[in-house]
Design an enzyme around this catalytic site. Structure first.
Site, PDB file in Angstrom:
ATOM      1  N   ASP A 366     -10.165 -41.026 -34.076  1.00 40.33           N
ATOM      2  CA  ASP A 366     -10.235 -39.901 -34.990  1.00 40.33           C
ATOM      3  C   ASP A 366      -8.928 -39.120 -34.922  1.00 40.33           C
ATOM      4  OD1 ASP A 366     -11.884 -37.963 -36.642  1.00 40.33           O
ATOM      5  OD2 ASP A 366     -11.377 -36.676 -34.943  1.00 40.33           O
ATOM      6  N   GLU A 402      -7.231 -43.527 -37.505  1.00 31.95           N
ATOM      7  CA  GLU A 402      -7.324 -42.662 -38.666  1.00 31.95           C
ATOM      8  C   GLU A 402      -5.960 -41.975 -38.721  1.00 31.95           C
ATOM      9  OE1 GLU A 402     -10.308 -39.317 -40.540  1.00 31.95           O
ATOM     10  OE2 GLU A 402      -9.714 -39.081 -38.450  1.00 31.95           O
TER      11      GLU A 402
END
Length: 716
Positions: A366, A402
Site C-alpha cells: 500500500d 501501489e
C-alpha cells in the site's frame, strides 16, 4: 515540558528467575527454558517488561530490561507459549522535540506475533496526553491503562505444514483475485462453519478453484487498530489499512477460541490454498501506523521510539516546536520512516517472517512510493529496493507496488523485480469502454502490456498488474450503474471518496427494472471482463465482480463491515450468466498462451512473414490513429510457437454504432467466432469445441459497444 518518571522494577506477585538475555532476535522468542524478550528503542531511558495472567487483570510481574546498543532485552525462565505481555517505556515526555515516552501506558511489542484483544477508547486511556488540558499533547496523562488495552502473546511457531512448499507460479500465469477475508464469508448466505474467518474462507476454496483463480490477494490481515471515531458512529475499520502489528495476523479473523489461535488458523488457510494451487499475496501497509497524528493515541510505536519510527516535522504555526508534528504523506496522520535503519529492519524482518513462517508467496505494498524514499524523495535506487533485491528470501517472492501516495505518482518507475498496480490501465480502460473521445491510441498501449511504462527498464508485460476495479472505488456492477458516488452511509455527508470515477450508469442511476438498461449494463460488464483478461499483463479481479456484487454506489467502503461489502452468495444464482462468462474468460486466457506474453509485441514479421501483432481498420484498412473519434480497436495476434500455430483476432468496438469487420485472410486459415458480448448467455462465449464458423469472405458484424474474439486455424 520535559518529563521523566521513574518506573518500578518489580510489581507484587511471584518472582521469576530472570537473566540478561540476548538482543537478537527482536520480539518474544521461545528458548529451551523460557522466553527471551528484545525491543529496540534508541531514545528510551528505561524499558520494563510487563507480564499478565489474563487480558483484563493487573500485571503479575514487571522486569527491567538490560540495554545493548539500542536494544533492550531480558530472559525470563519458565515462561511458555501463550504468555501475555506488554512493555512500559520511560524517557523524556517532550513532544516538542519528538519524545513521547509515557511510563503509565502499556505498549504493544512492535515485533509481537499475536495480539489478544482490540483497543477500545475507555475514558481516553489509550492516549498518552491529557485530552482536557489546554496544551493537549504537550501535557502527559499519568493514568495507568494496563488492564484495558490489548496484550501481546508469546507464540510457538511449531505447525504441521504437511510438506507445503512454494507453488512457484510465474507472474504471467497469475489470475489474481483481490479479496477480503471477512467479507468473503461473513454474509448470512455463506453457509460456512466459521463465518468471517480464516477457516471460513477455506470452505470457499472450491469456488475459487472452479472460477479459475490461482492467486488471492488478501486485503490487510496484519493486526489493525479501529479508530474510536468510527466506533462512535457504529462504523468499523473494514478495509484494515490501519496496522498496529506488522507480525501479527488480525485476531478478529480467527475463531477466537484461544488467545493466539489466529496464527495457526492463518497458516492453515495458506496451506489449504496452496493445496488447491492458489498462491497467497498479502496487502501490507508499512507506510503508517494506526496511531494517527500528534493528537492520536499511543499504542505501540509512538511510545516505544517515536523519533526513530516516524517522520516528524515542525509545527508550522510555531517554529519553536521542531518535531511535534508528523509528516502525512500517507493521508492517515503519520508516515513511517523507512530511511531509519530501525524501521527498515523491522519491515525486512516482517516480510521475511510472513514468507518463512507463514508461507505467503508475495506482497502488495500500500502506498509503496513512501517506502522508496531517499533523502525524502522517491528513488528507484533507494536503500529499501537495494535491500530487497539482495535479500536471499525476499528477492524470490512476488513484489507488487501501489506506486503512488499523497505526494507523488510513480506508475512505471519502480525497479526491476517489481510489478505495479497499473493505474493508467484502469483509467484508460474506463474511459475507452464508456466511449470517451481520443482514447484509442493509449488503449492500444494498455491492451498490449503498457510498454511505455515497463519496457525501457527491462521489465515485462506481466509487471503490469491490470485492474479495472479494486477495493477502493466502485465495484464493476456499480461502475455501470452510477454516474455519481453515494457515500452517505459513511457519515461524512457524501464528501469522502473520489468524485472522478469515470463511470457510466447506462441510462439510469442505481437499481432499475428497465430491461434495456439491465442488458446494456451486463454487456458493459462482459466487455470489461474481456479487456481485463485478454490484455497483456497480469489481471486482477475484485472479489464479487464476477457475480455483480454491488455497494449501492458507495465508492469508499473503508468503514462498512456489513452486507454492503460482504459477498452475497445468493448472487451466484441471481447472476449466474456473468459468473459463467467470467469463468469461461479465465479458462480461455489459460488456454491461450498468446494472451500471456512474456515479452512485448514488436509488430515485426515472424514465421512466413506474419507479424506477432497487427492492427486493422474497420474493413482491414489503415487504422486512423489520429482521429479522436476512433472508438474501435481491431487487432490480430499470431501464436507461432510450437507445431500448432493459430491466430486470435480481437475487436473492441465501443462505438455507439455497430459495423461490419473484415477478418484478415491467410492461406488455408478458417475463422471461428468464440466471443460476442452482445449475445445472451449461452451464445456469448463458445468453447473451442463448439466454436462458431465465420463464413467466407470472413466478414462479421460487430454490435455497438461489444467485444468480439475470433480464432483463426488451419483448415482441417
Amino acid at each position: 515540558m520535559e518529563v521523566i518518571e521513574k518506573l518500578p522494577s518489580l510489581s507484587s506477585g511471584v518472582r521469576k528467575e530472570i537473566s540478561d538475555g540476548v538482543p537478537q532476535p527482536l520480539g518474544a522468542t521461545l528458548t529451551d527454558g523460557g522466553v527471551n524478550f528484545a525491543i529496540h528503542s534508541e531514545y528510551a531511558h528505561a524499558v520494563c517488561l510487563v507480564l499478565f495472567d489474563s487480558a483484563d487483570s493487573p500485571s503479575t510481574d514487571i522486569f527491567d530490561l538490560k540495554r545493548t546498543g539500542n536494544v533492550w532485552h531480558v530472559h525470563v525462565a519458565g515462561l511458555r507459549a501463550g504468555q501475555l505481555y506488554g512493555y512500559k517505556v520511560n524517557g523524556q515526555y517532550n513532544p516538542v522535540n519528538g519524545k513521547r515516552f509515557n511510563p503509565h501506558k502499556l505498549l504493544l511489542d512492535p515485533y509481537a506475533k499475536a495480539i489478544h484483544g482490540k483497543f477500545k477508547n475507555q475514558d481516553n486511556l489509550i492516549f498518552a496526553y491529557d485530552l482536557n488540558a489546554d496544551g493537549k499533547d504537550l501535557v502527559m496523562d499519568t493514568r495507568e491503562n494496563e488492564t484495558i488495552v490489548p496484550k501481546c502473546i508469546v507464540v510457538d511457531e511449531a505447525f504441521n505444514w504437511e510438506g507445503d512448499k512454494p507453488l512457484g507460479l510465474t507472474m504471467n500465469e497469475l489470475i489474481i483475485y483481490e479479496a477480503h477475508v471477512k467479507g468473503m464469508t461473513a454474509h448470512s448466505t455463506a453457509g460456512v462453519t466459521h463465518p468471517g474467518t480464516y477457516l471460513g474462507l477455506i470452505e470457499k476454496i472450491p469456488y475459487l478453484k472452479t472460477l479459475g483463480i490461482n492467486a488471492i490477494e488478501l486485503m490487510p490481515v496484519q493486526e489493525f487498530f479501529v479508530r474510536p471515531e468510527l466506533l462512535d458512529k457504529n462504523l468499523s475499520e473494514y478495509w484494515g489499512y490501519n496496522t498496529i502489528g506488522f507480525f501479527a495476523p488480525e485476531s478478529t479473523y480467527s475463531t477466537q477460541t484461544t488467545p493466539g489461535c489466529q496464527v495457526a488458523e492463518f497458516k492453515t488457510l495458506v496451506k489449504e490454498l496452496h493445496k488447491s494451487g492458489i498462491e497467497v499475496i498479502l496487502d501490507v501497509v508499512y507506510n503508517h501506523t494506526g496511531e494517527g497524528n500528534h493528537l492520536g493515541p499511543t499504542l505501540c510505536f509512538k511510545g516505544v521510539d517515536n523519533p526513530s519510527y516516524f517522520k516528524l516535522c515542525q509545527n508550522p504555526d510555531n517554529p519553536s516546536e521542531p518535531y511535534r508534528f508528523y509528516i502525512n504523506d500517507s493521508g492517515c496522520g503519520n508516515t513511517l520512516n523507512v530511511e531509519n535503519h530501525a524501521f527498515m529492519n523491522l519491515v525486512l524482518d516482517s516480510l521475511r517472517y510472513w514468507v518463512t513462517s507463514m508461507h505467503v508467496d508475495g506482497f502488495r505494498f500500500d502506498l509503496a512510493s513512501i517506502l522508496a524514499r531517499a533523502h525524502g524523495e522517491f528513488s528507484n535506487t533507494s536503500l529499501f529496493f537495494e535491500a530487497v533485491s539482495k535479500d536471499p528470501i525476499l528477492s524470490k517472492v512476488k513484489m507488487i507496488a501501489e506506486p503512488w501516495d499523497l505526494t507523488t505518482y510513480q506508475v512505471g518507475n519502480f525497479p526491476q523485480g517489481w510489478s505495479e498496480w497499473n493505474g493508467k490501465f484502469r483509467d484508460t480502460v474506463r474511459k475507452f469502454l464508456k466511449g470517451d473521445l481520443g482514447q484509442s491510441p493509449d488503449m492500444a498501449t494498455r491492451l498490449t502490456g503498457s510498454a511505455d511504462l515497463y519496457q525501457d527498464d527491462g521489465r515485462r508485460p506481466f509487471n503490469s498488474i491490470n485492474f479495472i476495479t479494486c477495493h477502493d472505488g466502485f465495484t464493476l456492477k456499480d461502475l455501470y450503474s452510477y454516474n455519481e458516488k453515494h457515500n452517505e452511509a459513511n457519515g461524512e455527508e457524501n464528501r469522502d471518496g473520489s468524485n472522478d470515477n469515470l463511470s457510466w450508469n447506462c441510462g439510469a442511476e442505481g437499481e432499475t427494472d428497465d430491461p434495456k438498461v439491465i442488458a446494456l449494463r451486463k454487456k458493459m460488464i462482459k466487455n470489461a471482463i474481456c479487456v481485463l483478461l485478454f490484455s497483456s499483463g497480469t489481471p486482477m479481479l475484485l472479489y464479487g465482480d464476477e457475480i455483480m456484487r454491488t455497494q449501492k454506489g458507495n465508492n469508499n467502503t473503508y468503514c462498512q463491515d456489513n452486507d454492503l461489502t460482504w459477498f452475497n452468495w445468493d448472487d451466484i444464482h441471481n447472476n449466474r450468466d456473468i459468473l459463467e462468462f467470467t469463468t469461461k474468460a479465465i479458462a480461455f486466457r489459460k488456454q491461450c498462451a498468446v494472451l500471456r506474453p512474456r515479452r512485448f509485441w514488436t509488430g515485426e514479421p515472424k514465421e512466413g512473414q506474419i507479424p506477432d501483432i497487427a492492427w486493422y481498420g474497420k474493413r482491414n484498412g489503415i487504422v486512423r490513429w489520429k482521429s479522436t473519434r476512433l472508438k474501435t480497436l481491431s487487432y490480430q495476434l499470431y501464436a507461432h510457437a510450437g507445431n500448432d500455430p493459430y491466430f486470435l483476432h480481437l475487436v473492441f468496438n465501443m462505438d455507439h454504432r455497430g459495423g461490419v469487420f473484415q477478418l484478415p485472410t491467410h492461406d488455408n486459415i478458417v475463422w471461428y467466432q468464440l466471443v460476442d458480448t452482445a449475445q445472451v448467455s449461452g451464445q456469448d462465449f463458445y468453447s473451442f469445441e463448439d466454436k462458431k464458423l465465420v463464413g467466407q469472405p470472413f466478414q462479421q458484424r460487430c454490435a455497438a459497444r461489444s467485444v468480439n474474439v475470433f480464432w483463426g486455424k488451419a483448415h482441417p
